[in-house]
Design a protein around this motif. Structure first.
Motif, PDB file in Angstrom:
ATOM      1  N   ALA A 139      19.552   9.004 -20.750  1.00  0.00           N
ATOM      2  CA  ALA A 139      20.919   9.532 -20.811  1.00  0.00           C
ATOM      3  C   ALA A 139      21.566   9.506 -19.432  1.00  0.00           C
ATOM      4  CB  ALA A 139      20.915  10.950 -21.376  1.00  0.00           C
ATOM      5  N   TYR A 140      20.877  10.014 -18.414  1.00  0.00           N
ATOM      6  CA  TYR A 140      21.543  10.046 -17.101  1.00  0.00           C
ATOM      7  C   TYR A 140      21.667   8.655 -16.495  1.00  0.00           C
ATOM      8  CZ  TYR A 140      17.008  10.276 -14.412  1.00  0.00           C
ATOM      9  OH  TYR A 140      15.779  10.037 -13.852  1.00  0.00           O
ATOM     10  N   LYS A 141      20.758   7.747 -16.868  1.00  0.00           N
ATOM     11  CA  LYS A 141      20.908   6.384 -16.368  1.00  0.00           C
ATOM     12  C   LYS A 141      22.089   5.658 -17.022  1.00  0.00           C
ATOM     13  CE  LYS A 141      16.184   5.517 -14.783  1.00  0.00           C
ATOM     14  NZ  LYS A 141      16.555   5.168 -13.398  1.00  0.00           N
ATOM     15  N   LEU A 142      22.563   6.167 -18.150  1.00  0.00           N
ATOM     16  CA  LEU A 142      23.730   5.575 -18.816  1.00  0.00           C
ATOM     17  C   LEU A 142      25.048   6.198 -18.361  1.00  0.00           C
ATOM     18  CD1 LEU A 142      22.295   5.260 -22.434  1.00  0.00           C
ATOM     19  CD2 LEU A 142      22.825   3.371 -20.868  1.00  0.00           C
ATOM     20  N   CYS A 143      24.991   7.231 -17.528  1.00  0.00           N
ATOM     21  CA  CYS A 143      26.235   7.800 -17.005  1.00  0.00           C
ATOM     22  C   CYS A 143      26.980   6.751 -16.186  1.00  0.00           C
ATOM     23  CB  CYS A 143      25.926   8.999 -16.100  1.00  0.00           C
ATOM     24  SG  CYS A 143      25.642  10.531 -16.985  1.00  0.00           S
ATOM     25  N   PRO A 144      28.317   6.729 -16.242  1.00  0.00           N
ATOM     26  CA  PRO A 144      29.224   7.647 -16.928  1.00  0.00           C
ATOM     27  C   PRO A 144      29.652   7.182 -18.320  1.00  0.00           C
ATOM     28  CG  PRO A 144      30.503   6.250 -15.505  1.00  0.00           C
ATOM     29  CD  PRO A 144      29.072   5.782 -15.379  1.00  0.00           C
ATOM     30  N   HIS A 161      31.164  14.127 -16.505  1.00  0.00           N
ATOM     31  CA  HIS A 161      31.817  12.887 -16.931  1.00  0.00           C
ATOM     32  C   HIS A 161      32.237  13.060 -18.388  1.00  0.00           C
ATOM     33  CE1 HIS A 161      30.559  10.575 -13.405  1.00  0.00           C
ATOM     34  NE2 HIS A 161      29.360  11.115 -13.530  1.00  0.00           N
ATOM     35  N   PRO A 162      33.420  12.577 -18.749  1.00  0.00           N
ATOM     36  CA  PRO A 162      33.871  12.718 -20.137  1.00  0.00           C
ATOM     37  C   PRO A 162      33.235  11.728 -21.096  1.00  0.00           C
ATOM     38  CG  PRO A 162      35.513  11.536 -18.874  1.00  0.00           C
ATOM     39  CD  PRO A 162      34.455  11.962 -17.890  1.00  0.00           C
ATOM     40  N   GLY A 163      32.664  10.629 -20.568  1.00  0.00           N
ATOM     41  CA  GLY A 163      32.144   9.557 -21.404  1.00  0.00           C
ATOM     42  C   GLY A 163      33.163   8.450 -21.572  1.00  0.00           C
ATOM     43  N   ALA A 164      32.683   7.292 -21.972  1.00  0.00           N
ATOM     44  CA  ALA A 164      33.546   6.132 -22.134  1.00  0.00           C
ATOM     45  C   ALA A 164      34.587   6.382 -23.218  1.00  0.00           C
ATOM     46  CB  ALA A 164      32.715   4.896 -22.472  1.00  0.00           C
ATOM     47  N   GLY A 165      35.779   5.820 -23.025  1.00  0.00           N
ATOM     48  CA  GLY A 165      36.816   5.878 -24.050  1.00  0.00           C
ATOM     49  C   GLY A 165      37.668   7.119 -24.037  1.00  0.00           C
ATOM     50  N   THR A 192      40.265   6.842 -16.820  1.00  0.00           N
ATOM     51  CA  THR A 192      39.223   6.610 -17.822  1.00  0.00           C
ATOM     52  C   THR A 192      38.085   5.822 -17.202  1.00  0.00           C
ATOM     53  OG1 THR A 192      38.838   5.840 -20.098  1.00  0.00           O
ATOM     54  CG2 THR A 192      40.175   4.425 -18.689  1.00  0.00           C
ATOM     55  N   VAL A 193      36.919   5.871 -17.813  1.00  0.00           N
ATOM     56  CA  VAL A 193      35.776   5.110 -17.327  1.00  0.00           C
ATOM     57  C   VAL A 193      36.066   3.622 -17.464  1.00  0.00           C
ATOM     58  CG1 VAL A 193      33.332   4.577 -17.719  1.00  0.00           C
ATOM     59  CG2 VAL A 193      34.130   6.937 -17.921  1.00  0.00           C
ATOM     60  N   ASP A 194      35.785   2.873 -16.400  1.00  0.00           N
ATOM     61  CA  ASP A 194      35.969   1.423 -16.426  1.00  0.00           C
ATOM     62  C   ASP A 194      34.721   0.808 -17.060  1.00  0.00           C
ATOM     63  OD1 ASP A 194      36.462  -1.235 -16.007  1.00  0.00           O
ATOM     64  OD2 ASP A 194      37.065  -1.006 -13.910  1.00  0.00           O
ATOM     65  N   THR A 195      34.708   0.817 -18.389  1.00  0.00           N
ATOM     66  CA  THR A 195      33.495   0.417 -19.104  1.00  0.00           C
ATOM     67  C   THR A 195      33.114  -1.039 -18.842  1.00  0.00           C
ATOM     68  OG1 THR A 195      34.826  -0.043 -21.059  1.00  0.00           O
ATOM     69  CG2 THR A 195      33.796   2.115 -20.938  1.00  0.00           C
ATOM     70  N   ASP A 196      34.103  -1.913 -18.751  1.00  0.00           N
ATOM     71  CA  ASP A 196      33.794  -3.323 -18.506  1.00  0.00           C
ATOM     72  C   ASP A 196      33.079  -3.501 -17.177  1.00  0.00           C
ATOM     73  OD1 ASP A 196      34.949  -3.993 -20.896  1.00  0.00           O
ATOM     74  OD2 ASP A 196      36.878  -4.588 -20.036  1.00  0.00           O
ATOM     75  N   ALA A 197      33.571  -2.827 -16.136  1.00  0.00           N
ATOM     76  CA  ALA A 197      32.954  -2.955 -14.815  1.00  0.00           C
ATOM     77  C   ALA A 197      31.550  -2.353 -14.796  1.00  0.00           C
ATOM     78  CB  ALA A 197      33.833  -2.273 -13.766  1.00  0.00           C
ATOM     79  N   VAL A 198      31.390  -1.198 -15.436  1.00  0.00           N
ATOM     80  CA  VAL A 198      30.072  -0.553 -15.461  1.00  0.00           C
ATOM     81  C   VAL A 198      29.080  -1.424 -16.207  1.00  0.00           C
ATOM     82  CG1 VAL A 198      28.760   1.430 -16.302  1.00  0.00           C
ATOM     83  CG2 VAL A 198      31.010   1.777 -15.253  1.00  0.00           C
ATOM     84  N   ARG A 199      29.476  -1.933 -17.366  1.00  0.00           N
ATOM     85  CA  ARG A 199      28.562  -2.762 -18.161  1.00  0.00           C
ATOM     86  C   ARG A 199      28.237  -4.074 -17.451  1.00  0.00           C
ATOM     87  NH1 ARG A 199      27.903  -1.373 -23.584  1.00  0.00           N
ATOM     88  NH2 ARG A 199      29.144   0.412 -24.284  1.00  0.00           N
ATOM     89  N   ALA A 200      29.208  -4.644 -16.755  1.00  0.00           N
ATOM     90  CA  ALA A 200      28.953  -5.897 -16.040  1.00  0.00           C
ATOM     91  C   ALA A 200      27.984  -5.673 -14.882  1.00  0.00           C
ATOM     92  CB  ALA A 200      30.274  -6.472 -15.529  1.00  0.00           C
ATOM     93  N   ASP A 239      33.623   4.249 -10.746  1.00  0.00           N
ATOM     94  CA  ASP A 239      33.392   3.855 -12.130  1.00  0.00           C
ATOM     95  C   ASP A 239      34.584   4.162 -13.032  1.00  0.00           C
ATOM     96  OD1 ASP A 239      30.847   2.797 -11.720  1.00  0.00           O
ATOM     97  OD2 ASP A 239      29.905   4.765 -11.910  1.00  0.00           O
ATOM     98  N   TYR A 240      35.674   4.613 -12.456  1.00  0.00           N
ATOM     99  CA  TYR A 240      36.867   4.971 -13.228  1.00  0.00           C
ATOM    100  C   TYR A 240      38.030   4.079 -12.819  1.00  0.00           C
ATOM    101  CZ  TYR A 240      34.485   9.153 -14.893  1.00  0.00           C
ATOM    102  OH  TYR A 240      33.616  10.016 -15.506  1.00  0.00           O
ATOM    103  N   ARG A 241      38.981   3.940 -13.749  1.00  0.00           N
ATOM    104  CA  ARG A 241      40.201   3.186 -13.448  1.00  0.00           C
ATOM    105  C   ARG A 241      41.402   3.969 -13.966  1.00  0.00           C
ATOM    106  NH1 ARG A 241      42.048   0.445 -18.026  1.00  0.00           N
ATOM    107  NH2 ARG A 241      40.545   0.415 -19.751  1.00  0.00           N
ATOM    108  N   ALA A 242      42.498   3.808 -13.269  1.00  0.00           N
ATOM    109  CA  ALA A 242      43.727   4.493 -13.665  1.00  0.00           C
ATOM    110  C   ALA A 242      44.494   3.632 -14.663  1.00  0.00           C
ATOM    111  CB  ALA A 242      44.582   4.765 -12.438  1.00  0.00           C
ATOM    112  N   THR A 243      45.035   4.269 -15.696  1.00  0.00           N
ATOM    113  CA  THR A 243      45.899   3.603 -16.667  1.00  0.00           C
ATOM    114  C   THR A 243      47.216   4.369 -16.724  1.00  0.00           C
ATOM    115  OG1 THR A 243      45.256   4.936 -18.587  1.00  0.00           O
ATOM    116  CG2 THR A 243      43.830   3.075 -18.012  1.00  0.00           C
TER     117      THR A 243
END
Length: 287
Positions: A210-215, A63-67, A90-98, A81-85
């Motif tokens: 760390a792995y629980k915070l992936c991606p 995983h490349p990481g958020a951002g 890129t990682v869909d950070t809003d969805a993962v965090r929610a 966990d990813y979205r196309a732009t």
């Protein structure tokens, strides 16, 4: 105010990063998987794969990481966990965090509390001794490997030194007669109040967080945490009551003053190396 553009990686760049990660991880996975196929157990090298829930294939997955934006990446290859732009994937950070708000907050509070607490270096690895306290050779967890001292002498070391373990996931493996000897009574509920950055197991657990915070975190950071945890596990077992010299792990004889000094120095070094990894995880959460 204009939002900062996320880093965008061309396909050649991100695929090179992925290959480098896979090659690094394969050096750990290949011997472990070979042992698993042949039914051979290794009390040091296999621990991170059997104690923690992260499977070998998950550790190998990049995983490349958020951002970070990946140009020309296939969404099906990276998952939900990813979205196309318009720029790429890129990682869909809003969805993962929610979806994972509660565990992410729990991890953040633990990392922050641990980082802000003074490190303690006076346990001298007695937690591993407490896990075999008053057991016979047949009863101990790694009974394929002999104890360095007799069960009676092992118990005498525990009783003489005492046990100062602050880590619940080590304490829960203590034998029943060893638990009253500990100066603390760690629990899951008290973990945020007790965990401290000198503890070998707390620093090994950075890999788990760390792995629980992936991606949200890059796989390279997960691998960095895994690499440190491997070294910590080696010290953990070298200072244990087991005799693993035939496996290439000479003992740290914590039953002696010289061994305790060696252990504390290594423990201090690991605490110093763990601190920036813990900070990087906190930065990833807060960012």
């Amino acid at each position: 105010m204009t939002a900062a553009l996320a880093p965008a990686l061309d396909v050649a760049d991100w695929q090179a990063r992925r290959r480098a990660h896979e090659e690094r991880v394969d050096a750990w996975l290949t011997p472990h998987l070979a042992r698993r196929r042949s039914g051979v157990k290794h009390p040091v090298e296999d621990f991170l794969f059997t104690y923690y829930s992260h499977r070998p294939a998950q550790l190998r997955r990049w995983h490349p990481g958020a951002g970070v934006v990946l140009r020309d990446a296939d969404p099906a290859e990276f998952g939900r966990d990813y979205r196309a732009t318009t720029a790429g994937l890129t990682v869909d950070t809003d969805a993962v965090r929610a979806r994972r708000a509660e565990p992410i907050d729990w991890i953040r509070r633990l990392l922050k509390a641990t980082a802000g607490r003074p490190a303690q270096f006076g346990c001298f690895g007695m937690h591993e001794w407490a896990m075999v306290y008053r057991q016979t050779q047949e009863e101990v967890r790694h009974n394929a490997w002999p104890l360095r001292l007799s069960p009676a002498d092992t118990a005498a070391v525990v009783e003489e030194r005492g046990v100062r373990c602050s880590h619940f996931d080590a304490y829960r493996f203590f034998t029943a007669p060893a638990r009253p000897l500990n100066v603390l009574t760690p629990s899951r509920e008290a973990q945020h109040a007790l965990e401290q950055p000198g503890c070998l197991h707390a620093n090994m657990d950075i890999y788990k967080w760390a792995y629980k915070l992936c991606p949200l975190v890059p796989s390279e950071l997960v691998a960095d945490c895994f690499a440190l945890a491997r070294e910590i596990r080696a010290l953990d077992m070298r200072a244990s009551p087991y005799d693993l010299a035939d496996l290439g792990y000479p003992p740290v004889q914590v039953e002696t003053p010289e061994g305790r000094a060696e252990y504390a120095a290594a423990q201090r070094s690991f605490a110093e190396r763990a601190a920036p990894l813990r900070a990087r995880l906190l930065a990833a959460i807060d960012g």
